[in-house]
Design an enzyme around this catalytic site. Structure first.
Site, PDB file in Angstrom:
ATOM      1  N   GLN A 251       1.921  -5.867  -2.966  1.00  9.78           N
ATOM      2  CA  GLN A 251       2.465  -6.460  -1.781  1.00  9.78           C
ATOM      3  C   GLN A 251       3.765  -5.359  -1.639  1.00  9.78           C
ATOM      4  OE1 GLN A 251       1.437  -9.352  -3.435  1.00  9.78           O
ATOM      5  NE2 GLN A 251      -0.059  -8.712  -2.856  1.00  9.78           N
TER       6      GLN A 251
ATOM      7  N   ASP B 113       0.847  -0.982  -0.102  1.00  9.66           N
ATOM      8  CA  ASP B 113      -0.169   0.109   0.256  1.00  9.66           C
ATOM      9  C   ASP B 113       0.796   1.112   0.051  1.00  9.66           C
ATOM     10  OD1 ASP B 113      -1.958  -1.117   0.295  1.00  9.66           O
ATOM     11  OD2 ASP B 113      -2.275  -1.836   2.379  1.00  9.66           O
TER      12      ASP B 113
ATOM     13  N   LYS C  22       1.744   2.208  -5.410  1.00  7.92           N
ATOM     14  CA  LYS C  22       1.593   1.865  -6.267  1.00  7.92           C
ATOM     15  C   LYS C  22       1.315   1.759  -7.690  1.00  7.92           C
ATOM     16  CE  LYS C  22       2.068  -1.749  -4.723  1.00  7.92           C
ATOM     17  NZ  LYS C  22       1.845  -2.186  -3.158  1.00  7.92           N
TER      18      LYS C  22
ATOM     19  N   GLY D 217      -4.914  -4.298  -4.106  1.00  5.67           N
ATOM     20  CA  GLY D 217      -5.647  -3.303  -3.548  1.00  5.67           C
ATOM     21  C   GLY D 217      -4.635  -2.025  -4.205  1.00  5.67           C
ATOM     22  N   HIS D 218      -5.181  -1.517  -5.598  1.00  5.83           N
ATOM     23  CA  HIS D 218      -3.653  -0.650  -6.127  1.00  5.83           C
ATOM     24  C   HIS D 218      -4.861   0.809  -6.373  1.00  5.83           C
ATOM     25  CE1 HIS D 218      -0.810  -3.397  -7.014  1.00  5.83           C
ATOM     26  NE2 HIS D 218      -0.569  -3.444  -5.583  1.00  5.83           N
TER      27      HIS D 218
END
Ligand code: GDP
Ligand code: IMO
Ligand code: MG
Length: 420
Positions: free
Chosen positions: A222, A13, A16, A40-41
């Protein structure tokens, strides 16, 4: 041509997605090389928020190919939902997305196994996202997995039933209540939709692209401290998250790796269980969470917050061979008069910059120094002296240049630093 890499240096988080979306404009192919829908991007484009889980963060850019590499694990249900959402917003996903035949599939029973395993661990649970990541990578290395290319083969159902039968046996051992029927129906419907997507053979696809001079950006999921080998084991994810995984997750040789761009927040967060030496379990940590909006993009869980951890960041720079740093969320520190920086760990009666072999069973006391914060950095290209002093300190400590500072979630909220 070389493949540039963007990856997270902390516990995920780091921002990225935002950085990949920004830089994607300069590349032809944006490639995810590991992880799955545990990621989750988040991207903000023209003020609209988008969260991507499996699809690379270059998908909003016209004329770019987004590639899901063989190192990724795919949940057909999540992927189809992502595609449909994007298509509703007018993004032509079908023409921009290609997927490696060798990417492993997450079955509904993998998700059940993830939940059953976490349930059995009780208080020592990993804090998994429950997306089936661990069991799917276990089947991959156990040589039982189903792969994306299998969905068009004649024996797909036979293979599926074999693996499911194995999972059902394991689930009996856990004595865990579940109902697969509904999810299975949705899964097979999703698989039908995925048959319309372009499948490629990893090695030829990526190496031919390199030969043609295509510019490739590899997008990590990650963070390095969640790496299966080098993270805070066992509180990690089940894939290698570091730059070495770009080779195995895309099918390229190490000689093709170019820049390794490491992303770090100006502070630090972690979601799930496990060691976090610089964590702030007080009102300062709570303020970071509220001001920083630190709630998981995949699970909505509150993220644990603390000051930046330089021993861990230095370790991550070493493993990845980071050539450039990008600092995100600098604007969040606007709201603090001063902020901390963890420079050393104290454990086993010594103060050191080195991480212990077993972080879980060490009582680590962080050494923290404090920096004066800056006022507002919303204005483009205006770098306050205090922020420059912080950047300078990080560069010296990590022996790596900071290329950019991000000062907001929006695509253009970035300050590029000229070579000093
Ligand atoms: P990722 O998993 O590394 O892509 O990061 P996430 O999307 O899970 O979490 C990063 C969060 O920070 C998202 O909500 C982003 O929109 C947000 N974000 C990224 N960069 C910045 C920044 O510089 N400032 C602020 N305020 N938010 C940012
Ligand atoms: P992005 O790409 C933050 C964490 C989980 C849990 C551990 C194992 O958005 O940075 P898993 O579901 O992989 O078995 O969970 O890893 N985790 C993440 N934390 N960001 C992520 O991805 C994460 N993916 C997994 O919270 O502690
Ligand atoms: Mg995330």
């Amino acid at each position: 041509m070389l493949v540039d890499v963007i990856l997270g240096l902390q516990w995920g988080d780091e921002g990225k997605g935002k950085i990949v979306d920004y830089l994607a404009d300069k590349y032809d192919i944006i490639a995810r090389f590991q992880g799955g829908p545990n990621a989750g991007h988040t991207l903000y484009i023209d003020g609209v928020k988008h969260v991507l889980h499996t699809i690379p963060s270059g998908i909003f850019r016209k004329g770019k190919i987004n590639y899901i590499g063989n190192g990724v694990v795919i949940d057909p249900i999540t992927l189809v939902k992502e595609i449909e959402n994007l298509e509703k917003q007018g993004v032509p996903v079908q023409e921009r997305l290609v997927i490696s035949k060798r990417a492993n599939l997450i079955l509904p029973s993998h998700k059940m196994l993830d939940a059953a395993s976490e349930n059995a661990k009780g208080a020592s649970k990993i804090g998994s996202t429950l997306k089936g990541i661990g069991p799917t990578y276990m089947d991959k290395t156990g040589r039982n997995g189903l792969r994306f290319g299998d969905i068009i083969e004649e024996d797909f159902i036979v293979k599926y039933e074999l693996l499911k039968a194995k999972h059902l046996q394991l689930l009996q051992m856990y004595n865990f209540d579940f109902d697969l029927n509904e999810m299975e129906k949705e899964w097979f419907e999703a698989v039908e939709k995925l048959k319309t997507l372009k499948q490629v053979e990893s090695v030829y696809f990526i190496n031919e692209a390199l030969k043609k001079g295509k510019k490739i950006l590899a997008e990590g999921a990650q963070g390095s401290m969640l790496d299966i080998d080098f993270g805070t084991y066992p509180f990690v994810t089940s894939s290698n998250t570091i730059s070495a995984a770009v080779c195995t997750g895309l099918g390229i040789s190490p000689k093709h790796i170019g820049e390794v761009i490491g992303i770090t927040k100006a502070y630090c967060t972690r979601v799930g269980s496990g060691p976090f030496p610089s964590e702030l379990e007080d009102e300062v940590g709570e303020k970071l969470r509220q001001v920083g909006g630190e709630f998981g993009a995949t699970t909505g869980r509150p993220r644990r917050c603390g000051w930046i951890d330089l021993p861990a960041l230095n370790y991550a720079c070493l493993i990845n061979g980071v050539t450039k740093l990008i600092i995100t969320k600098a604007d969040i520190l606007n709201s603090f008069e001063e902020f901390g920086v963890c420079t050393h760990y104290a454990y086993d009666n010594k103060e050191t910059k080195d991480l212990p072999y077993d972080m879980v069973n060490r009582k680590i006391k962080p050494t923290t120094i404090y920096f004066k914060s800056w006022g507002n950095i919303d204005a483009q290209q205006a770098m306050p002296a205090e922020l420059l002093a912080y950047v300078d300190y990080l560069e010296k400590y990590l022996n790596t240049k900071v290329a950019m500072v991000s000062n907001g979630p929006g695509r253009e909220q970035l300050i590029e630093l000229a070579d000093k």
